[in-house]
Structure formats: C-alpha cells, structure tokens
Design an enzyme around this catalytic site. Sequence first.
Site, mmCIF file in Angstrom:
data_model
loop_
_atom_site.group_PDB
_atom_site.id
_atom_site.type_symbol
_atom_site.label_atom_id
_atom_site.label_comp_id
_atom_site.label_asym_id
_atom_site.label_seq_id
_atom_site.Cartn_x
_atom_site.Cartn_y
_atom_site.Cartn_z
ATOM 1 N N ARG A 50 6.613 2.152 14.421
ATOM 2 C CA ARG A 50 6.173 2.133 13.018
ATOM 3 C C ARG A 50 7.248 2.678 12.072
ATOM 4 O O ARG A 50 6.922 3.313 11.063
ATOM 5 C CB ARG A 50 4.878 2.933 12.842
ATOM 6 C CG ARG A 50 3.684 2.371 13.599
ATOM 7 C CD ARG A 50 3.207 1.082 12.973
ATOM 8 N NE ARG A 50 1.882 0.720 13.425
ATOM 9 C CZ ARG A 50 0.775 0.952 12.732
ATOM 10 N NH1 ARG A 50 0.813 1.546 11.578
ATOM 11 N NH2 ARG A 50 -0.383 0.578 13.218
ATOM 12 N N ARG A 54 4.879 3.641 5.547
ATOM 13 C CA ARG A 54 4.544 4.359 4.308
ATOM 14 C C ARG A 54 5.236 5.687 4.098
ATOM 15 O O ARG A 54 5.184 6.237 3.013
ATOM 16 C CB ARG A 54 3.020 4.541 4.239
ATOM 17 C CG ARG A 54 2.298 3.244 3.953
ATOM 18 C CD ARG A 54 0.841 3.350 4.320
ATOM 19 N NE ARG A 54 0.713 3.477 5.764
ATOM 20 C CZ ARG A 54 -0.429 3.552 6.416
ATOM 21 N NH1 ARG A 54 -1.565 3.545 5.756
ATOM 22 N NH2 ARG A 54 -0.474 3.647 7.718
ATOM 23 N N ARG A 63 5.820 -2.679 -0.909
ATOM 24 C CA ARG A 63 4.414 -2.919 -0.545
ATOM 25 C C ARG A 63 3.592 -3.150 -1.816
ATOM 26 O O ARG A 63 2.755 -4.049 -1.869
ATOM 27 C CB ARG A 63 3.901 -1.705 0.220
ATOM 28 C CG ARG A 63 2.413 -1.633 0.474
ATOM 29 C CD ARG A 63 2.060 -2.414 1.722
ATOM 30 N NE ARG A 63 0.703 -2.101 2.167
ATOM 31 C CZ ARG A 63 -0.398 -2.645 1.652
ATOM 32 N NH1 ARG A 63 -0.309 -3.504 0.667
ATOM 33 N NH2 ARG A 63 -1.581 -2.333 2.141
ATOM 34 N N ASP A 100 2.383 -7.478 12.361
ATOM 35 C CA ASP A 100 1.267 -6.688 12.879
ATOM 36 C C ASP A 100 0.701 -7.388 14.101
ATOM 37 O O ASP A 100 0.833 -8.607 14.236
ATOM 38 C CB ASP A 100 0.175 -6.497 11.831
ATOM 39 C CG ASP A 100 -0.754 -5.350 12.212
ATOM 40 O OD1 ASP A 100 -0.416 -4.194 11.930
ATOM 41 O OD2 ASP A 100 -1.798 -5.623 12.843
ATOM 42 N N TYR A 176 -10.131 -5.089 18.421
ATOM 43 C CA TYR A 176 -10.286 -5.308 16.970
ATOM 44 C C TYR A 176 -11.072 -6.591 16.698
ATOM 45 O O TYR A 176 -11.866 -6.659 15.761
ATOM 46 C CB TYR A 176 -8.924 -5.366 16.283
ATOM 47 C CG TYR A 176 -8.225 -4.023 16.245
ATOM 48 C CD1 TYR A 176 -8.528 -3.084 15.256
ATOM 49 C CD2 TYR A 176 -7.291 -3.676 17.202
ATOM 50 C CE1 TYR A 176 -7.902 -1.846 15.224
ATOM 51 C CE2 TYR A 176 -6.659 -2.436 17.184
ATOM 52 C CZ TYR A 176 -6.971 -1.532 16.189
ATOM 53 O OH TYR A 176 -6.361 -0.297 16.166
#
Length: 372
Positions: A50, A54, A63, A100, A176
């Site tokens: 990652r 952020r 973003r 992703d 998911y």
Amino acid sequence: MAKTLPVVYQTLRNHSHITEYALVQDPTNKPFLEVLSGRRQAVPPIWMMRQAGRYLPEYRELRAKAGGFLDLCFTPEFAAEVTLQPVRRFAFDAAIIFSDILVIPYALGRTVRFEAGEGPRLDPLDTPDKIAALSSEADMTKLEPVFEALRRVKRELDSKTALIGFCGAPWTVATYMIAGQGTPDQAPARMMAYRHPDAFAKVIDAIVDNSIRYLLGQLQAGADALQIFDTWAGVLPPREFEQWSIEPTKRIVAGVRRQVPDAKIIGFPRGAGALLPSYIEATGVDAVSIDWAAEPSLIRDKVQNRVAVQGNLDPLALIAGGAALDRAVDDVLTNFAAGRLIFNLGHGIQPETPIPHVEQMIRRVRGNGLRQ
Ligand code: CP3
C-alpha cells in the site's frame, strides 16, 4: 518479461540449501528480482504494501482530482502517476501498480463502490441463486486501463526498479463478493462455503480463471513479478485453508506459469502461521510475504530455506517511530536478513503514518551510517 535463467542456475535455485551464488552480478539487475530468483542481496531490497496511498499528500491531491477511487484506478495517467509517487519520493526497489483486488468482481459485472471512510461496497452474492447467475467470464476490456497504466509506469522506471502486478487471492476476493463489504471475521463467506460448497466453488472458480487472465495481461504489459494478496487467509481452519486458500492459489500459479514458465510470484496468505510451509510447498510461489506475528525460527527453518521471504515490520511500529521503530527494523533484519529477504511491512501502511518515519525505516535498512 522475466528472462529465463541458464539451466545450471535453475538447478541451483531449486536446491533448497543454496541461497546465494558466488557470481558476479550484472550491475543492471534489479535487486528485488535477484532475491526472487534465489540470490540474497547484502542490502535487502525494500518496498511497502500500500505504498501508494493516503499517507502521501501528493496521493491525496490526485485522489481529490480523480473523483471516485475506481476513476483513479481506471485513468491510466492518474494510476501511473500515483504508482510512481512513492518510488520518486523514497527510491523504493519496486513499484506496485495502483489498482485494487476488487477490479475482478467489477469486471465480472458486480457493482463495486468505494465509500469514503467506509471501504468497499458490493452487491452481495449471498444466495446460491444469485451465485448461479454469476458470469464466469470477466469483461477484460474493463481492465485495459490497468494494463495501459503498467505500460506507462514501465517506461518511467529506471533499470534497477522492478514493477509488481497483483491480484487478490480467490478466498479474499470471495469474502468481499459474498458479504458485499469487509467484515470482522468473514463469517458470510465461511458460512456459504460450509452450507453451499458447490455454489461457493463456482465463485472461487470464476475468480481463479479470470485472475489468471488478468495476471497474464499484467505480465504482458510489463510487470516483472506478481503478488497474490490473501489478506483473510488466517480466518480459515486448516482443512478450509487447504481447500479455499492453497488450492485456488496453486491453480492461479500453475495457470500463469503454463503461459509464462518463469513468472515470479509472491504469495501473501496473511495469518497462515504454521500452515505457511504447506502453502509454499503446494502453490510453488517464489516468495511469501509474512505478517508481523510470524514466528522467526519457523520462517527461517521451514520457509526461508525454500523460498524468499518478504516482510514483516508491524505497520504500527512505523506509526510510532523513534526507538520503537529502530528496534522493530533491527528485529526484522536480525531475524531474516541472513537469508533471502525483501524488506516490507507485515501488512499495508496506514494513512496516519508520518513520512519522516518511512525515511527513518529506509535509512536503517539501507545502513546509511545507522546500522552496525
Ligand atoms: O499497494 C499499493 O500501493 C497498490 C494499490 C493497492 C490498493 N489496494 C489501493 C487502495 C493494493 C495492492 C490493494 C490491495 C487490496 N485491496 C487488498 C489486499 C491487501 C491488503 O491491504 O489487505 C484488499 C483487502 C483490498 C480491498 C480494499 N480496497 C479495501 C478493504 C479498501 C478500503 C480500506 C482502505 O484501506 O481504505 C480498499 C480501498 C483502497 N485500495 C485504497 C487504496 C489506496 C484507499 C482508497 C482511498 O484512497 O480512498
């Protein structure tokens, strides 16, 4: 694409006791790929799971410009830029393509949204009837922007920096798809697998087949190596771990290598613990990423003697910084740097991580006056 090693080196690589050759290295070789090919590096190559994200102000800025998270993933110019941001800032040994694991359900026609501050939301596949209607063939044109982003990044990287492509492991992607969101213990997917194993297997099979195509597309677009993220492997009992984590991953590895025999593949069965040796034995991966709870002597004696190891700094030590971070970095090096090691975190970097702490970690790993 990765070049094939001469036969003699292949033989050496496959010999479990040999971790390093006394060969003069080609100065243009990428240290990250050297380790994956069986050649320990004196200074371990380093990147972070990652790493584009952020905690970087330049990520947050782009973003905001892109709008939705999937817009960011599917606009090649943006995805390439975000992939390169951490490499420019920290000179990591590898870039990981910005995308992703949930792009596979998206290409399978499922609805996938990322709610700000809440994580992913999908339309749940929570009954065997809904699963029966699931398409088994992904629309690969939806993933073309990821391939284009890879081609762009490849053109920008210097000769020492590797490019990693990835997908989610079928079990983790299925958790998911079934629940429609992240859950604390993946109960909906575990329950579906117990109650309706045939329906659940259909979901797994669709992910396996399309992940193979997706990974091959990434190799063709310039990825030097691949990582398979099985973030939720650790919630499975041993029998189910074998059935739903190991077996589908093994099929992906075999499917990719059928077309690209020397494809370099890293597995990340997070939380696999004592089941890691059977995972590497069965899947044939070149390396495993290990989480921070992994027991060092088990890893050294039963994992690192066979494959390269990637990991495993606790991301919270990186947030803490200071002496706690130095100690945590030294522990990873003491535990694993005598063998084939790619320095990484035990899971993804968290958004609140201070950038100076990342710099401190890198200095310590690369030994700029701080180590010894
Ligand atoms: O490593 C990288 O820098 C490459 C990009 C990458 C992302 N997701 C970008 C992302 C990678 C390799 C992933 C993998 C991924 N995605 C996993 C497996 C690895 C892991 O961390 O466990 C999983 C389980 C997902 C699914 C996912 N995507 C979740 C649960 C979330 C929400 C939680 C979160 O971290 O926000 C995402 C969103 C996501 N994927 C973000 C990023 C940078 C944050 C989105 C944002 O900017 O708002």
